[in-house]
Design a protein around this motif. Sequence first.
Motif, PDB file in Angstrom:
ATOM      1  N   ARG A 115       2.794 -30.304   9.777  1.00  0.00           N
ATOM      2  CA  ARG A 115       4.141 -30.814  10.055  1.00  0.00           C
ATOM      3  C   ARG A 115       4.179 -32.397  10.550  1.00  0.00           C
ATOM      4  O   ARG A 115       3.534 -33.139  11.143  1.00  0.00           O
ATOM      5  CB  ARG A 115       4.687 -29.898  11.238  1.00  0.00           C
TER       6      ARG A 115
ATOM      7  N   HIS B   5      14.556 -30.368   4.759  1.00  0.00           N
ATOM      8  CA  HIS B   5      14.104 -29.302   5.390  1.00  0.00           C
ATOM      9  C   HIS B   5      14.515 -28.240   4.402  1.00  0.00           C
ATOM     10  O   HIS B   5      15.544 -28.751   3.247  1.00  0.00           O
ATOM     11  CB  HIS B   5      15.181 -28.901   7.166  1.00  0.00           C
TER      12      HIS B   5
ATOM     13  N   SER C 138       8.217 -21.994  11.535  1.00  0.00           N
ATOM     14  CA  SER C 138       7.803 -23.654  11.034  1.00  0.00           C
ATOM     15  C   SER C 138       7.056 -23.629  10.252  1.00  0.00           C
ATOM     16  O   SER C 138       6.600 -25.217   9.406  1.00  0.00           O
ATOM     17  CB  SER C 138       7.827 -24.489  12.508  1.00  0.00           C
ATOM     18  N   TYR C 139       5.758 -22.880   9.762  1.00  0.00           N
ATOM     19  CA  TYR C 139       4.591 -22.774   8.845  1.00  0.00           C
ATOM     20  C   TYR C 139       5.044 -21.560   7.804  1.00  0.00           C
ATOM     21  O   TYR C 139       5.995 -19.913   8.321  1.00  0.00           O
ATOM     22  CB  TYR C 139       3.254 -22.614   9.336  1.00  0.00           C
TER      23      TYR C 139
ATOM     24  N   ALA D  83       3.292 -26.515   5.749  1.00  0.00           N
ATOM     25  CA  ALA D  83       4.715 -26.778   6.959  1.00  0.00           C
ATOM     26  C   ALA D  83       6.160 -26.978   6.075  1.00  0.00           C
ATOM     27  O   ALA D  83       6.255 -26.889   5.656  1.00  0.00           O
ATOM     28  CB  ALA D  83       4.300 -28.157   7.830  1.00  0.00           C
ATOM     29  N   GLU D  84       7.070 -26.807   7.070  1.00  0.00           N
ATOM     30  CA  GLU D  84       8.352 -25.851   6.565  1.00  0.00           C
ATOM     31  C   GLU D  84       9.167 -27.453   6.704  1.00  0.00           C
ATOM     32  O   GLU D  84       9.900 -28.091   5.511  1.00  0.00           O
ATOM     33  CB  GLU D  84       9.365 -26.223   8.076  1.00  0.00           C
ATOM     34  N   HIS D  85       8.585 -29.102   7.402  1.00  0.00           N
ATOM     35  CA  HIS D  85       9.330 -30.191   7.146  1.00  0.00           C
ATOM     36  C   HIS D  85       8.313 -31.029   6.447  1.00  0.00           C
ATOM     37  O   HIS D  85       6.791 -30.585   6.614  1.00  0.00           O
ATOM     38  CB  HIS D  85       9.476 -30.911   8.622  1.00  0.00           C
TER      39      HIS D  85
END
Length: 351
Positions: free
Chosen positions: A27, A33, A47-48, A55-57
């Motif tokens: 992350r 995104h 977030s995951y 990770a989302e990012h």
Amino acid sequence: MMGAEAAGELVTGALVAGAIEGRSGERHARGEHASLCLNCGTALLGSYCHRCGQAEHVHRSLSAIWHDIAHGVLHFEGKIWNTLPLLAWRPGELTRRYIHGERARFVSPMALFLFSVFLMFATFGAIGAHLEFPDNTPPSVSAQAQAKAKIPQVQAELDKLRAEQKAARDPTTAAALDRRADKLDEDLEGLSQIANWQPGRFADLKTGWKRLDEGFAKANKNPNLALYKMQSSAYKYSWALILISVPFVWLLYAWHRKYKVYDHAVFVTYSLSFMSILVIALTLLGKAGVGEDGLALAALVIPPLHMYRQIRGAYGTRRRWAILRTLLLVAFAAVTLTVFFLLLFAVGALG
């Protein structure tokens, strides 16, 4: 060039270990995104990704690549700082806790082993440490003949000096005679080496396997090349140390069914990681000028002490039985290293 190779080996080891240890994504504060996981396409709930862990990012910058390298080399996701103190002083507790399920807190045994092995060979490469036989250039026939003729003269003079030293009553005179005798001892040893010169070589082994026997013959013709091949192959086949060692540790607890082969493998891998780090530390201390006697004492005392503490903590063994098993483990370690070096030699001879 040597320093670049060492740095390359270190980074490679960190990245390999990181690949084993780390999750599939990291992350970061900035990045792309998406409502779907970019790795597996699952709808994100946080977030995951709950399916693959990414990770989302995600990041797509050149600086992020250097961050990943530095992260792999220096941080191991922060676990290295939880692992190393326990590995050094309470290895049994580390082994037991990892076996019993505390996996996220510590660097896994295999990841730490790979990193420590790569770091060890990178250190050797950086400081130019390597094994080699003495100069294999033979002395001339005349030099050997002169050395053989001079040995009796030097020996007679040495015997005379020792007799005078023994009879001397003045301490100053006795000390001067002792220094002269020590110098003649050194001269006598040098003359003996010249007179009885033998080329550095491996043992003459006959296995009946033609190709292997030919490899042994080549190694004896150029032993330093054979040693170089062995050192070059050592880190590639370092994993074999684990396979060779685990059966020996299993023998120590063969009648205890509660201990599994996996437990012994964790024990061995953490132990080998510590020994690799110890070799690095002693090598650097020697390079810094620490005396050979102190380094030799540390090399003799620390490994069995570490084995003892790891046995006591990992298996909960009583003191006297832990001492006995430690003595057996030291003997098993000598056998393991012998088998490993024979394996390396055979690989070099066949290659």
